[in-house]
Write an enzyme that holds these catalytic residues in place. Sequence first.
Site, PDB file in Angstrom:
ATOM      1  CB  SER D  64     -68.831 -19.708 -18.726  1.00  0.00           C
ATOM      2  OG  SER D  64     -67.966 -19.743 -19.831  1.00  0.00           O
ATOM      3  CE  LYS D  67     -70.027 -21.306 -21.821  1.00  0.00           C
ATOM      4  NZ  LYS D  67     -68.790 -22.093 -21.578  1.00  0.00           N
ATOM      5  CE1 TYR D 191     -70.852 -19.198 -25.633  1.00  0.00           C
ATOM      6  CE2 TYR D 191     -68.802 -18.375 -26.541  1.00  0.00           C
ATOM      7  CZ  TYR D 191     -69.474 -19.132 -25.604  1.00  0.00           C
ATOM      8  OH  TYR D 191     -68.775 -19.816 -24.659  1.00  0.00           O
ATOM      9  CE1 TYR D 239     -66.351 -24.194 -19.057  1.00  0.00           C
ATOM     10  CE2 TYR D 239     -65.170 -23.080 -17.292  1.00  0.00           C
ATOM     11  CZ  TYR D 239     -66.023 -23.042 -18.365  1.00  0.00           C
ATOM     12  OH  TYR D 239     -66.563 -21.861 -18.748  1.00  0.00           O
ATOM     13  CB  VAL D 257     -63.174 -17.236 -17.968  1.00  0.00           C
ATOM     14  CG1 VAL D 257     -63.532 -16.050 -18.832  1.00  0.00           C
ATOM     15  CG2 VAL D 257     -61.684 -17.482 -17.974  1.00  0.00           C
TER      16      VAL D 257
END
Lengths: 304, 304, 304, 304
Positions: D64, D67, D191, D239, D257
């Site tokens: 992530s 991103k 993705y 998160y 992660v």
Amino acid sequence: MTDIAAILREIHETVGRSADRGRVADYIPELAEVDPGRFGMSVVLADGSEHSVGDAAVPFSIQSVSKVFALALALGRLGDRLWSRVGREPSGLAFNSILQLEHERGIPRNPFINAGAIVVTDAVLAGHAPREYLGELLRFIRAAAEDDGIHIDDSVARSETETGHRNFALAHFLRAHGNLENPPELTLGAYFHQCAVEMTCTQLARAGRFLMAAPGMPRMVSADRVRRINALMMTCGHYDGSGDFAYRVGLPGKSGVGGGILVIAPGRAAIAVWSPGLNAQGNSKLGTEAVELLARRTGWSVFG
Amino acid sequence: MTDIAAILREIHETVGRSADRGRVADYIPELAEVDPGRFGMSVVLADGSEHSVGDAAVPFSIQSVSKVFALALALGRLGDRLWSRVGREPSGLAFNSILQLEHERGIPRNPFINAGAIVVTDAVLAGHAPREYLGELLRFIRAAAEDDGIHIDDSVARSETETGHRNFALAHFLRAHGNLENPPELTLGAYFHQCAVEMTCTQLARAGRFLMAAPGMPRMVSADRVRRINALMMTCGHYDGSGDFAYRVGLPGKSGVGGGILVIAPGRAAIAVWSPGLNAQGNSKLGTEAVELLARRTGWSVFG
Amino acid sequence: MTDIAAILREIHETVGRSADRGRVADYIPELAEVDPGRFGMSVVLADGSEHSVGDAAVPFSIQSVSKVFALALALGRLGDRLWSRVGREPSGLAFNSILQLEHERGIPRNPFINAGAIVVTDAVLAGHAPREYLGELLRFIRAAAEDDGIHIDDSVARSETETGHRNFALAHFLRAHGNLENPPELTLGAYFHQCAVEMTCTQLARAGRFLMAAPGMPRMVSADRVRRINALMMTCGHYDGSGDFAYRVGLPGKSGVGGGILVIAPGRAAIAVWSPGLNAQGNSKLGTEAVELLARRTGWSVFG
Amino acid sequence: MTDIAAILREIHETVGRSADRGRVADYIPELAEVDPGRFGMSVVLADGSEHSVGDAAVPFSIQSVSKVFALALALGRLGDRLWSRVGREPSGLAFNSILQLEHERGIPRNPFINAGAIVVTDAVLAGHAPREYLGELLRFIRAAAEDDGIHIDDSVARSETETGHRNFALAHFLRAHGNLENPPELTLGAYFHQCAVEMTCTQLARAGRFLMAAPGMPRMVSADRVRRINALMMTCGHYDGSGDFAYRVGLPGKSGVGGGILVIAPGRAAIAVWSPGLNAQGNSKLGTEAVELLARRTGWSVFG
């Protein structure tokens, strides 16, 4: 022919052997003190005959079963106007959930979850003193049961007033959404006393006769209303265990946290059962098993 | 004595005068093209006599009504093991909600919401090819209706495969929670074809006779299962309008987005109605009004 | 070198031309009566110099900005024990949501949503009379601002007591979950008075100097706590508009429904702005635009 | 003067003594196989000097963290139009929650939760082949890091394609709400490969230099965009642990992660840390502790 007396004896024996009696509600001292070993059941048939077993003559706190009588009273007083303030759908959430209220802007999903029942009581109060409302409700129940001995246990009502923080939260939340006409203290005062009505199984079964819609039974509301109250009991009468009750028993019923359940076999019988231990959904564990067995033995399920 | 033919004529006239016919489902082209003016109704009585009115011989896509037959098949195949994968409670949310799934860790609340029906289909598939499952389902429906002409409309199934993103989301979500045994494409392939079964009102009413639980009717599952399927139809058969249907009609029923509803009057009748326009809860608007009128005229409500 | 005075004049002119001033909070009469045309702003720099523009000397109700001072007081009194009763995460929901509380069993997500602030006040109360708590809070604010004229507007507090049904609902709900030590009436009495503190922009900017963490500024809590309070203001200070405020302004801040915002430029400045009209998230519309422009002109964003 | 090398040695020793290293992500085999004992950290200062410790030269899956680069690319390509499809608020829910999506009709709350990142990738794809998008993304990252050796691990991407049912659910759900322009398979293909970019701490810290906004550093996007990306990392980068990270560390960061975190000290440093064990919120446990210690020793917190 169905031998109700024999069936009731069989039920009594069966539940007597049950190791797991569920858990007695302990959120107010008065309810927590009840002996978990109690079990009573009464059936009034369409011919007027009455059959009882176990502790059917021991009074208990009917709690949420009172919502049925309050709803009947409210529909008589307000008619369909009531439905602008409360819905008629199962809630899909625990009985005292506030989530749904927020999601649906203060309109409780049905008159049998706590928020909905508080709105029903508030609607009938309509500016009158709680004392007047409670007098009228007692007159309704006494007339239905043809028994003037039915009364309210003030100590239970007082206990709830002191510990009912979630109900106070619901009432204030309803008020914030403009769906409570009276001050929360007033409506809840009436509501807590309504829940504290004390009855025996025999009295409760008698009080439920008007929902049987059979000739010769007391007629408290129109036939149309009887059907509709029964429909609501079927889809919403056991909180988030309503689907399971319909699946297992197949009869409309309304349970209370005191361990009582009022069950109607339309055209055939009014049934009251009491066992204080509750299952995970907050409904009487042995009471549910008892009416499940009764429905199986009698074939009274409305579903065929 | 009840003159069903006269009642059906009255219903036909009444709905014919209705200005608001609801809104035809438009999420797939095949459904959107249906004439909103259509209305048909068929009733099979316990004595085997059949009565129809309007477009009762015009085939339509039964869509979610198929979930009743899939459930009957699944219970026959898996028995109560099915209930480890799907619940029996009303959902309290829209029919295609994914919220509930997340909240309850991948166990759909009942077999009639989409997620639950996908699990039921997945459970019956159990490693077989969709073609085999669909063959078995068609055999079940044809046997129930005693009509070998019932078939699946492939073009509707294909359309759903292309546009059913929400169902794909549900299936992947179930898979992520370990509650889908087959690849999502496979289970959904079977599911979309199951929903694309085409029937007339006459065929559907006949196919529903086994739920009537009356002597002489086809017997597809045990009497106990009949009662339980009816109970699920009563509490969960109309998505978030189930409570309202029970309140107004008082009979177990299952609706489909194609505008069809199968309704059971236990011991008395199997009823199919079709009108493509839907109400806000996704159930046939005129179809609901028609069975409400039927229940009132016949007194068939199970609630007294 | 940055000419703050010139920037404040530019801001004053810019917001003066704004056609859409947002919507003044109207849930209590005292707030609704405020002139929506008001606008004031004050900046205290690290060198101690002060700069103001517009209605910077007009007192207003600081409302939720008071939560910053209450939190500082609570951390001083209870230290990290406070975090067993309230979280430190943004809420992702409207400021007065009860949904989250139910979902997370009575632990509010952060000390700046209403439920969290009520818990903070309850924790500091700890059995003392509201009067004592309010005295201590006023002493804290007056010391921070070096101004003994700061006081509480009792009429605003009384109004909230009468209309704050949602806050009563939150408090009873917290109590039902065991996360309120004092009776709801007591904690809310203190809370409503805390929110009714009245200050001018000049007073508020001065009171915020301790969060600047610059030499020579009043030191009310440890440097570590300053950083942490600022962090909470950044992630949670503007309810469900906190992400947007961080994105547009890049400084920690706390808004109140009275239209005030306290903003900190760490090491550089304490800023107070006031304009009563609110945006959709309940934060001052022109106030937000004013600090956005200030941050752009000064380059004070902490993000580079 | 701050001796970064000494601080990194202290950090290395401290985390080396840690008994609880968190839990390695095991949902895809490639991540589960990583040695939980790994720990690496790299810091690039504003003067261009680089400091590393531990396994800073061992490549890991950035997951992530990618991103951040995808967002920078998307803002460059679409500008503020991107914000019509994704929000800028913390989610208040777990990183892969579908609840929020349903509640807010298909608009993910921010670009760093999975649903939001899928929308960002979908927006940049815009009809191009995934291969083209991935080429562009790699060029961006390689230019930022000035290192052409950075590549994608296809086996990780393939694994995710097979097991990423929750992401498939999100994509189909977005599509059902009209917020996915490309077929789910296509967008998710891009993705999953984007998440499978492999980098060392040294490479990742270098790639993050453009967010430092210091003179002499690579300039990949405008100064305004740098600030805004940092703001989003601060409020949404971890998160449902974002508030806690801001509270403890006080710097914008984005975790993956795979155990990596990219952290920015605006104007001062770009920091990459890697330790595969995760805490309850899905962020690197020792990685978080390491940057917390770094921020404390250096005084780099943006909050004073």
